[in-house]
Design an enzyme around this catalytic site. Structure first.
Site, PDB file in Angstrom:
ATOM      1  N   ASP A  22       0.819  -1.214   0.000  1.00 51.84           N
ATOM      2  CA  ASP A  22       0.000   0.000   0.000  1.00 51.84           C
ATOM      3  C   ASP A  22       0.855   1.268   0.000  1.00 51.84           C
ATOM      4  O   ASP A  22       2.011   1.254   0.438  1.00 51.84           O
ATOM      5  CB  ASP A  22      -0.925  -0.011   1.234  1.00 51.84           C
ATOM      6  CG  ASP A  22      -2.073   0.979   1.098  1.00 51.84           C
ATOM      7  OD1 ASP A  22      -2.448   1.309  -0.046  1.00 51.84           O
ATOM      8  OD2 ASP A  22      -2.587   1.426   2.141  1.00 51.84           O
ATOM      9  N   HIS A  39       1.937   3.311  -9.039  1.00 52.23           N
ATOM     10  CA  HIS A  39       1.742   1.873  -9.265  1.00 52.23           C
ATOM     11  C   HIS A  39       2.920   1.278 -10.042  1.00 52.23           C
ATOM     12  O   HIS A  39       3.386   0.187  -9.736  1.00 52.23           O
ATOM     13  CB  HIS A  39       0.415   1.619 -10.000  1.00 52.23           C
ATOM     14  CG  HIS A  39      -0.791   2.032  -9.204  1.00 52.23           C
ATOM     15  ND1 HIS A  39      -0.955   1.684  -7.879  1.00 52.23           N
ATOM     16  CD2 HIS A  39      -1.881   2.776  -9.541  1.00 52.23           C
ATOM     17  CE1 HIS A  39      -2.106   2.194  -7.436  1.00 52.23           C
ATOM     18  NE2 HIS A  39      -2.671   2.864  -8.414  1.00 52.23           N
ATOM     19  N   SER A  67      -7.793  -5.530  -4.855  1.00 55.30           N
ATOM     20  CA  SER A  67      -8.816  -6.110  -3.985  1.00 55.30           C
ATOM     21  C   SER A  67     -10.186  -6.091  -4.663  1.00 55.30           C
ATOM     22  O   SER A  67     -10.396  -5.359  -5.648  1.00 55.30           O
ATOM     23  CB  SER A  67      -8.888  -5.335  -2.661  1.00 55.30           C
ATOM     24  OG  SER A  67      -9.569  -4.109  -2.838  1.00 55.30           O
ATOM     25  N   GLU A  69     -12.550  -4.674  -3.604  1.00 55.09           N
ATOM     26  CA  GLU A  69     -13.078  -3.320  -3.373  1.00 55.09           C
ATOM     27  C   GLU A  69     -12.419  -2.284  -4.292  1.00 55.09           C
ATOM     28  O   GLU A  69     -12.928  -1.167  -4.437  1.00 55.09           O
ATOM     29  CB  GLU A  69     -12.850  -2.895  -1.909  1.00 55.09           C
ATOM     30  CG  GLU A  69     -13.760  -3.607  -0.907  1.00 55.09           C
ATOM     31  CD  GLU A  69     -13.431  -5.078  -0.714  1.00 55.09           C
ATOM     32  OE1 GLU A  69     -12.228  -5.445  -0.726  1.00 55.09           O
ATOM     33  OE2 GLU A  69     -14.362  -5.891  -0.573  1.00 55.09           O
ATOM     34  N   ASN A  70     -11.290  -2.634  -4.897  1.00 58.15           N
ATOM     35  CA  ASN A  70     -10.561  -1.640  -5.700  1.00 58.15           C
ATOM     36  C   ASN A  70     -11.278  -1.262  -7.003  1.00 58.15           C
ATOM     37  O   ASN A  70     -10.918  -0.270  -7.645  1.00 58.15           O
ATOM     38  CB  ASN A  70      -9.128  -2.105  -5.991  1.00 58.15           C
ATOM     39  CG  ASN A  70      -8.193  -2.035  -4.793  1.00 58.15           C
ATOM     40  OD1 ASN A  70      -7.284  -2.859  -4.648  1.00 58.15           O
ATOM     41  ND2 ASN A  70      -8.402  -1.052  -3.915  1.00 58.15           N
ATOM     42  N   TRP A  71     -12.334  -2.011  -7.373  1.00 61.53           N
ATOM     43  CA  TRP A  71     -13.135  -1.624  -8.552  1.00 61.53           C
ATOM     44  C   TRP A  71     -13.829  -0.290  -8.322  1.00 61.53           C
ATOM     45  O   TRP A  71     -14.306   0.339  -9.271  1.00 61.53           O
ATOM     46  CB  TRP A  71     -14.195  -2.686  -8.865  1.00 61.53           C
ATOM     47  CG  TRP A  71     -13.669  -4.036  -9.221  1.00 61.53           C
ATOM     48  CD1 TRP A  71     -13.669  -5.135  -8.412  1.00 61.53           C
ATOM     49  CD2 TRP A  71     -13.082  -4.455 -10.459  1.00 61.53           C
ATOM     50  NE1 TRP A  71     -13.108  -6.210  -9.073  1.00 61.53           N
ATOM     51  CE2 TRP A  71     -12.739  -5.826 -10.337  1.00 61.53           C
ATOM     52  CE3 TRP A  71     -12.798  -3.811 -11.675  1.00 61.53           C
ATOM     53  CZ2 TRP A  71     -12.139  -6.558 -11.349  1.00 61.53           C
ATOM     54  CZ3 TRP A  71     -12.199  -4.548 -12.691  1.00 61.53           C
ATOM     55  CH2 TRP A  71     -11.870  -5.900 -12.522  1.00 61.53           C
ATOM     56  N   ARG A 190       2.277  -4.731   6.178  1.00 62.39           N
ATOM     57  CA  ARG A 190       1.550  -3.691   5.431  1.00 62.39           C
ATOM     58  C   ARG A 190       2.419  -2.445   5.354  1.00 62.39           C
ATOM     59  O   ARG A 190       2.841  -1.912   6.386  1.00 62.39           O
ATOM     60  CB  ARG A 190       0.206  -3.335   6.075  1.00 62.39           C
ATOM     61  CG  ARG A 190      -0.547  -2.289   5.225  1.00 62.39           C
ATOM     62  CD  ARG A 190      -1.926  -1.941   5.746  1.00 62.39           C
ATOM     63  NE  ARG A 190      -2.612  -1.096   4.762  1.00 62.39           N
ATOM     64  CZ  ARG A 190      -3.869  -1.234   4.357  1.00 62.39           C
ATOM     65  NH1 ARG A 190      -4.609  -2.190   4.879  1.00 62.39           N
ATOM     66  NH2 ARG A 190      -4.385  -0.432   3.454  1.00 62.39           N
ATOM     67  N   ARG A 196      -4.571  -1.610   9.113  1.00 60.40           N
ATOM     68  CA  ARG A 196      -5.768  -2.430   8.891  1.00 60.40           C
ATOM     69  C   ARG A 196      -5.441  -3.550   7.906  1.00 60.40           C
ATOM     70  O   ARG A 196      -4.412  -3.529   7.223  1.00 60.40           O
ATOM     71  CB  ARG A 196      -6.950  -1.580   8.413  1.00 60.40           C
ATOM     72  CG  ARG A 196      -6.668  -0.709   7.212  1.00 60.40           C
ATOM     73  CD  ARG A 196      -7.917   0.063   6.768  1.00 60.40           C
ATOM     74  NE  ARG A 196      -7.595   0.985   5.699  1.00 60.40           N
ATOM     75  CZ  ARG A 196      -7.397   2.302   5.874  1.00 60.40           C
ATOM     76  NH1 ARG A 196      -7.494   2.834   7.053  1.00 60.40           N
ATOM     77  NH2 ARG A 196      -7.097   3.060   4.839  1.00 60.40           N
ATOM     78  N   SER A 198      -7.803  -4.681   5.514  1.00 66.11           N
ATOM     79  CA  SER A 198      -8.444  -4.418   4.220  1.00 66.11           C
ATOM     80  C   SER A 198      -8.845  -5.691   3.469  1.00 66.11           C
ATOM     81  O   SER A 198      -8.594  -5.816   2.262  1.00 66.11           O
ATOM     82  CB  SER A 198      -7.544  -3.523   3.351  1.00 66.11           C
ATOM     83  OG  SER A 198      -7.292  -2.296   3.991  1.00 66.11           O
TER      84      SER A 198
HETATM   85  C1  IPE Z   1      -5.400  -2.728   0.013  1.00 58.93           C
HETATM   86  O1  IPE Z   1      -5.106  -1.389  -0.145  1.00 58.93           O
HETATM   87  C2  IPE Z   1      -5.449  -3.407  -1.328  1.00 58.93           C
HETATM   88  C3  IPE Z   1      -4.165  -3.542  -2.016  1.00 58.93           C
HETATM   89  C4  IPE Z   1      -3.003  -3.202  -1.544  1.00 58.93           C
HETATM   90  C5  IPE Z   1      -4.244  -4.133  -3.306  1.00 58.93           C
HETATM   91  P1  IPE Z   1      -6.254  -0.287  -0.251  1.00 58.93           P
HETATM   92  O2  IPE Z   1      -5.575   0.995  -0.458  1.00 58.93           O
HETATM   93  O3  IPE Z   1      -7.268  -0.688  -1.254  1.00 58.93           O
HETATM   94  O4  IPE Z   1      -6.908  -0.380   1.189  1.00 58.93           O
HETATM   95  P2  IPE Z   1      -7.803   0.688   1.973  1.00 58.93           P
HETATM   96  O5  IPE Z   1      -8.856   1.139   1.034  1.00 58.93           O
HETATM   97  O6  IPE Z   1      -6.895   1.805   2.384  1.00 58.93           O
HETATM   98  O7  IPE Z   1      -8.314  -0.060   3.163  1.00 58.93           O
HETATM   99  C1  IPE Z   2      -1.866   0.163  -3.241  1.00 59.03           C
HETATM  100  O1  IPE Z   2      -1.592   1.514  -3.303  1.00 59.03           O
HETATM  101  C2  IPE Z   2      -2.063  -0.433  -4.605  1.00 59.03           C
HETATM  102  C3  IPE Z   2      -3.440  -0.818  -4.905  1.00 59.03           C
HETATM  103  C4  IPE Z   2      -4.449  -0.756  -4.078  1.00 59.03           C
HETATM  104  C5  IPE Z   2      -3.691  -1.294  -6.253  1.00 59.03           C
HETATM  105  P1  IPE Z   2      -2.764   2.589  -3.282  1.00 59.03           P
HETATM  106  O2  IPE Z   2      -3.164   2.878  -4.688  1.00 59.03           O
HETATM  107  O3  IPE Z   2      -3.863   2.161  -2.397  1.00 59.03           O
HETATM  108  O4  IPE Z   2      -2.011   3.839  -2.677  1.00 59.03           O
HETATM  109  P2  IPE Z   2      -2.582   4.856  -1.615  1.00 59.03           P
HETATM  110  O5  IPE Z   2      -3.028   4.050  -0.433  1.00 59.03           O
HETATM  111  O6  IPE Z   2      -3.713   5.568  -2.263  1.00 59.03           O
HETATM  112  O7  IPE Z   2      -1.429   5.746  -1.296  1.00 59.03           O
HETATM  113 MG    MG Z   3      -4.185   2.393  -0.407  1.00 52.05          MG
END
Ligand code: IPE
Ligand code: IPE
Ligand code: MG
Length: 243
Positions: A22, A39, A67, A69-71, A190, A196, A198
């Site tokens: 993250d 990324h 994840s 949820e990332n959609w 993490r 968390r 997640s």
């Molecule tokens: C968790 O990170 C998912 C990945 C690293 C792929 P997120 O950035 O999506 O988590 P939240 O939303 O902060 O909990």
């Molecule tokens: C984690 O980095 C990668 C994915 C969830 C794909 P983030 O994109 O969540 O980065 P932050 O948390 O917004 O900095």
């Molecule tokens: Mg993140």
């Protein structure tokens, strides 16, 4: 570098390490860059972490790449991540294979485009007889979703008369998880400063040691990864018992 050069006691290494990669977006934002640049930078870190896992002969490494949820993210970011997946697989698969890596994707893979699914399938096929580190990429993965899918499979077996409800044990349940026949997570890392889980590896992390760092994933180094592994070796794991 091998374990001796790294001054690591192989006996105290975790068998299975999981990483919530993250902080890519924040890494980019503070530099005035697009989140996508974060990324791409994260992918470079991942390459180094996998190399370390190979050198240390870790048994399993699972990384959270996308994840369920990332959609919810903007379409352009999701698209970029999909493009990065496909590029990463094509670029890295030969080297992974030569390093004896056993690649696996975990998650609800059928929601990826047919093209990406084919790339995933081909890369996994290429490495299926390898015997080195089990490298699981969690893609469209959610711990709750994995548990629901496992439950659906067990329910199907029950309705087909192949299984009795009272015969479901934790061991049977695990055979329906994406990580079946892999050890539970020993160490969960993490990056990015949040404390968390997640929705990552909820079942498998039941007794994981947790390790959090403020370092964003693009800035996460092999040295910091190794310091997490060394720290793990000092933890007193009790699994509910008394020493
Ligand atoms: C968790 O990170 C998912 C990945 C690293 C792929 P997120 O950035 O999506 O988590 P939240 O939303 O902060 O909990
Ligand atoms: C984690 O980095 C990668 C994915 C969830 C794909 P983030 O994109 O969540 O980065 P932050 O948390 O917004 O900095
Ligand atoms: Mg993140």
């Amino acid at each position: 570098m091998n374990n001796e050069e790294l001054k690591i006691d192989s006996e105290k290494l975790p068998r299975h390490v999981a990483i919530i990669m993250d902080g890519n977006g924040r890494w980019a934002s503070v530099r005035g860059l697009l989140r996508s640049a974060g990324h791409s930078a994260g992918v470079k870190t991942l390459k180094k972490i996998l190399t370390t896992a190979v050198n240390l002969k870790l048994e399993a490494l699972t990384v959270y790449a996308f994840s369920t949820e990332n959609w919810k993210r903007p379409h352009a970011e999701v698209d970029f991540l999909m493009h990065l997946f496909s590029e990463y697989i094509e670029r890295e698969k030969a080297e992974m294979h030569s390093n004896n890596v056993q690649l696996k994707f975990i998650g609800r893979l059928e929601e990826f485009s047919a093209g990406i699914q084919k790339q995933m399938y081909d890369a996994v096929e290429l490495m299926k007889n390898n015997t080195g580190v089990k490298f699981n990429i969690a893609a469209n993965y959610g711990g709750q979703d994995e548990i629901v899918r496992a439950t659906q499979n067990l329910a199907k077996k029950i309705s087909a008369g192949e299984l009795q409800p009272e015969n479901i044990t934790a061991e049977i349940f695990e055979t329906e998880l994406d990580t079946k026949s892999q050890p539970p997570v020993d160490l969960l890392i993490r990056t990015g400063g949040d404390y968390r889980i997640s929705n990552f590896l909820l079942w498998q992390s039941a007794y994981a040691e947790l390790w959090f760092t403020d370092t964003t994933f693009p800035e996460f180094t092999q040295e910091e990864f190794i310091s997490a592994l060394v720290d793990f070796g000092k933890r007193d794991r009790k699994f509910g018992a008394i020493k």
